[in-house]
Design a protein around this motif. Sequence first.
Motif, PDB file in Angstrom:
ATOM      1  N   ARG A   2       0.828  -1.199   0.000  1.00 21.48           N
ATOM      2  CA  ARG A   2       0.000   0.000   0.000  1.00 21.48           C
ATOM      3  C   ARG A   2       0.867   1.255   0.000  1.00 21.48           C
ATOM      4  NH1 ARG A   2      -3.039   3.184   3.544  1.00 21.48           N
ATOM      5  NH2 ARG A   2      -1.803   2.513   5.316  1.00 21.48           N
ATOM      6  N   LYS A   3       0.478   2.243  -0.786  1.00 21.06           N
ATOM      7  CA  LYS A   3       1.257   3.480  -0.859  1.00 21.06           C
ATOM      8  C   LYS A   3       1.116   4.294   0.425  1.00 21.06           C
ATOM      9  CE  LYS A   3      -2.062   6.721  -2.753  1.00 21.06           C
ATOM     10  NZ  LYS A   3      -2.459   7.569  -3.851  1.00 21.06           N
ATOM     11  N   SER A   5       0.867   7.985   1.203  1.00 18.99           N
ATOM     12  CA  SER A   5       0.662   9.249   0.488  1.00 18.99           C
ATOM     13  C   SER A   5       1.426  10.415   1.113  1.00 18.99           C
ATOM     14  CB  SER A   5      -0.829   9.579   0.390  1.00 18.99           C
ATOM     15  OG  SER A   5      -1.399   9.650   1.683  1.00 18.99           O
ATOM     16  N   SER A  12      11.380   4.566  -9.542  1.00 18.85           N
ATOM     17  CA  SER A  12      10.650   3.315  -9.797  1.00 18.85           C
ATOM     18  C   SER A  12      11.529   2.074  -9.656  1.00 18.85           C
ATOM     19  CB  SER A  12      10.012   3.350 -11.184  1.00 18.85           C
ATOM     20  OG  SER A  12      11.009   3.506 -12.176  1.00 18.85           O
ATOM     21  N   HIS A  17       8.930   1.375  -4.057  1.00 18.35           N
ATOM     22  CA  HIS A  17       8.096   2.244  -4.897  1.00 18.35           C
ATOM     23  C   HIS A  17       6.728   1.584  -5.049  1.00 18.35           C
ATOM     24  CE1 HIS A  17       6.664   4.263  -8.548  1.00 18.35           C
ATOM     25  NE2 HIS A  17       7.397   5.279  -8.110  1.00 18.35           N
ATOM     26  N   SER A  18       5.655   2.376  -5.007  1.00 18.28           N
ATOM     27  CA  SER A  18       4.301   1.807  -5.049  1.00 18.28           C
ATOM     28  C   SER A  18       3.912   1.225  -6.404  1.00 18.28           C
ATOM     29  CB  SER A  18       3.266   2.847  -4.619  1.00 18.28           C
ATOM     30  OG  SER A  18       3.123   3.835  -5.603  1.00 18.28           O
ATOM     31  N   LYS A  19       4.722   1.449  -7.425  1.00 25.15           N
ATOM     32  CA  LYS A  19       4.544   0.925  -8.790  1.00 25.15           C
ATOM     33  C   LYS A  19       3.383   1.564  -9.534  1.00 25.15           C
ATOM     34  CE  LYS A  19       7.911  -1.801  -7.799  1.00 25.15           C
ATOM     35  NZ  LYS A  19       9.110  -1.043  -7.547  1.00 25.15           N
ATOM     36  N   ASP A  20       2.214   1.734  -8.922  1.00 26.87           N
ATOM     37  CA  ASP A  20       1.067   2.325  -9.605  1.00 26.87           C
ATOM     38  C   ASP A  20       1.116   3.850  -9.620  1.00 26.87           C
ATOM     39  OD1 ASP A  20      -0.013  -0.212 -10.071  1.00 26.87           O
ATOM     40  OD2 ASP A  20      -1.024  -0.216  -8.126  1.00 26.87           O
ATOM     41  N   GLU A  21       1.706   4.433  -8.568  1.00 29.66           N
ATOM     42  CA  GLU A  21       1.797   5.884  -8.440  1.00 29.66           C
ATOM     43  C   GLU A  21       3.159   6.239  -7.862  1.00 29.66           C
ATOM     44  OE1 GLU A  21      -1.892   7.836  -6.927  1.00 29.66           O
ATOM     45  OE2 GLU A  21      -2.354   5.779  -6.343  1.00 29.66           O
ATOM     46  N   ASN A  22       3.539   7.516  -7.945  1.00 23.65           N
ATOM     47  CA  ASN A  22       4.852   7.947  -7.454  1.00 23.65           C
ATOM     48  C   ASN A  22       4.845   8.197  -5.942  1.00 23.65           C
ATOM     49  OD1 ASN A  22       6.316   7.700  -9.800  1.00 23.65           O
ATOM     50  ND2 ASN A  22       5.820   9.746 -10.491  1.00 23.65           N
ATOM     51  N   THR A  25       6.091   2.941  -0.274  1.00 27.91           N
ATOM     52  CA  THR A  25       5.218   2.069   0.505  1.00 27.91           C
ATOM     53  C   THR A  25       5.677   1.913   1.958  1.00 27.91           C
ATOM     54  OG1 THR A  25       6.436   0.108  -0.209  1.00 27.91           O
ATOM     55  CG2 THR A  25       4.517   0.741  -1.534  1.00 27.91           C
TER      56      THR A  25
END
Length: 52
Positions: A2-3, A5, A12, A17-22, A25
Amino acid sequence: MRKNSSIGCSVSECKFHSKDENFCTLDKIEVVKHSQKADTVEHTDCGSFKRD
């Protein structure tokens, strides 16, 4: 994972790194310096980085 925020990240290649967003985690990161006195951004790094 989970990221977090609260921690933005555009590296990346990092394992965290959350992979889906910058975002990172991790719950927290460790910022480290390369010299006695950190006068510029180039003197610091994310000490929590691990290669993916």
